[in-house]
Design an enzyme around this catalytic site. Structure first.
Site, PDB file in Angstrom:
ATOM      1  N   HIS A 193       0.843  -1.208   0.000  1.00  0.00           N
ATOM      2  CA  HIS A 193       0.000   0.000   0.000  1.00  0.00           C
ATOM      3  C   HIS A 193       0.882   1.265   0.000  1.00  0.00           C
ATOM      4  CE1 HIS A 193      -4.255  -0.905   0.082  1.00  0.00           C
ATOM      5  NE2 HIS A 193      -4.536   0.292   0.589  1.00  0.00           N
ATOM      6  N   ASP A 197      -3.718   6.768  -1.794  1.00  0.00           N
ATOM      7  CA  ASP A 197      -4.961   6.285  -2.377  1.00  0.00           C
ATOM      8  C   ASP A 197      -4.661   5.608  -3.716  1.00  0.00           C
ATOM      9  OD1 ASP A 197      -7.638   5.791  -2.522  1.00  0.00           O
ATOM     10  OD2 ASP A 197      -8.263   7.875  -2.836  1.00  0.00           O
ATOM     11  N   ASN A 199      -4.388   2.351  -4.337  1.00  0.00           N
ATOM     12  CA  ASN A 199      -3.547   1.158  -4.249  1.00  0.00           C
ATOM     13  C   ASN A 199      -4.192  -0.077  -4.867  1.00  0.00           C
ATOM     14  OD1 ASN A 199      -1.111   1.967  -2.399  1.00  0.00           O
ATOM     15  ND2 ASN A 199      -2.922   2.871  -1.437  1.00  0.00           N
ATOM     16  N   GLY A 200      -5.499  -0.239  -4.678  1.00  0.00           N
ATOM     17  CA  GLY A 200      -6.178  -1.403  -5.241  1.00  0.00           C
ATOM     18  C   GLY A 200      -6.143  -1.415  -6.759  1.00  0.00           C
ATOM     19  N   MET A 202      -4.100   0.246  -8.698  1.00  0.00           N
ATOM     20  CA  MET A 202      -2.713   0.120  -9.147  1.00  0.00           C
ATOM     21  C   MET A 202      -2.263  -1.332  -9.096  1.00  0.00           C
ATOM     22  SD  MET A 202      -1.220   2.859 -10.263  1.00  0.00           S
ATOM     23  CE  MET A 202       0.458   2.227 -10.124  1.00  0.00           C
TER      24      MET A 202
END
Length: 378
Positions: A193, A197, A199-200, A202
């Site tokens: 992470h 913001d 991160n998911g 990406m």
């Protein structure tokens, strides 16, 4: 320290062998199909991945609306936030797609931060910098109670070292199957992470890029983001991530994460293969229909779009056939007059759906649901 790649079971290897066969078959199907129709499918699958991955983060735009936004339509009924997130993610995905065969390609911290800027640059502030590692703690909160941290990421001072280790691992040549390595890359990045913001998205995009770099299938046919975005699968996705613990604990067995991803790859390949087959059969019905009705064959493009996605806009048809605005408008007006299409909405927001004279056989083929098999339950 990164998660160790687990040893695969005999069943894992059997699923991978099956996947390799399916992906080779898909590549053959794509090469045999007319470019004009595979380009439309590429755009739809890209839009489906964007819509699904964004929906996991709470930004909900239908796939067909994403297609319209990608086409340049302005009068699409979505919120400004959803529009911005959709177009930002689409720009990043477009860049990722161009990298699938880039010469002298290497992963780097600079590349990952640049991709993050494309995705999150419109949110950049001093407190929430885009394209830079986070400078403080970050938590993934429980969706049922935001006061509870379902996951606490590694300390900010550990991020540069972990990301350096990850980049070295990404560039390492090893015998791990590319699909397994891509799944592990997703897990590594989402667990570290490294940004405030995004991160998911990406992490899912990194997985897509690694699969695309494998070279078997173009990136549009490789992503599992659409599969992950289906509600039941999204729940399983979070369950798998939650199983890793509430803090960064890389020294653990992640075999279930690999099985989850191999299932996703397998079922997405089933889905894409089915859509290719349906598209081909719909095309045959519509080609016969236009010939029997004495219609110009270019109209098949508009009718195919309606059958496969539920609607078509003038701009989409215009671009697909290389027509002038006037010619596209005239064609769609004639199809509406004959009852083959129906017009919905006004002026720039207008789109067209199947009318009472639309060939029913094509709609039946396009809308008949398929069944997916679980590769671990054969």
């Amino acid at each position: 320290m990164l998660f160790p790649t687990p040893e695969l079971s005999e069943l894992d290897h059997a699923v991978l062998d099956d996947l390799d066969r399916m992906r080779r078959d898909l590549r053959h199907q794509i090469r045999q199909a007319p470019t004009k129709w595979t380009e439309g499918l590429r755009k739809f699958l890209t839009a489906d991945a964007v819509a699904a991955s964004n929906s996991i983060e709470g930004f909900r735009v239908s796939t067909v609306d994403v297609v319209d936004l990608m086409e340049g339509e302005r009068d699409v009924e979505v919120s400004e936030d959803n529009r911005e997130e959709t177009l930002a993610y689409q720009r990043m995905m477009t860049y990722i797609q161009t990298l699938h065969d880039a010469a002298d390609f290497t992963f780097s911290k600079g590349l990952l931060n640049a991709l993050h800027w494309i995705l999150q640059g419109h949110h950049h502030t001093t407190a929430k910098p885009a394209g830079q590692w986070r400078r403080g703690p970050v938590y993934v909160t429980d969706p049922r109670d935001p006061s509870i941290a379902a996951y606490t990421a590694p300390d900010a001072e550990d991020v540069p070292g972990l990301m350096a280790e990850l980049v070295d691992w990404l560039n390492l040549s090893e015998e791990t199957h590319p699909l397994v390595k891509a799944a592990m890359a997703h897990l590594h990045l989402v667990s570290i992470h490294p940004w405030v913001d995004g991160n998911g998205r990406m992490s899912r995009s990194l997985q897509t890029l690694m699969i695309a770099r494998e070279g078997v299938l173009a990136p549009e046919f490789s992503s599992i983001e659409a599969w992950l975005g289906r509600p039941g699968n999204t729940w399983e996705y979070y369950r798998e991530l939650n199983a890793r613990g509430s803090h960064y604990q890389p020294d653990q067995d992640v075999s279930s994460w690999i099985r989850f991803n191999l299932t996703a790859y397998h079922q997405q390949a089933q889905t894409v293969g089915n859509r290719l087959n349906r598209s081909s059969r719909v095309l045959a019905h519509l080609t016969d229909f236009t010939a029997a009705e004495g219609l110009d064959e270019r109209l098949v493009s508009a009718l195919h779009e309606v059958a496969m996605t539920g609607r078509v806009r003038r701009l989409r048809y215009e671009h697909a056939e290389g027509l002038s605005v006037q010619q596209a408008q005239r064609d769609l007006r004639d199809l509406t007059t004959s009852g083959i299409l129906e017009s919905v909405g006004r002026t720039r927001a207008r789109y067209y759906v199947a009318g009472p004279a639309f060939p029913e056989a094509a709609l039946t083929v396009a809308t008949t649901p398929m069944s997916l098999t679980d590769p671990y339950r054969r």
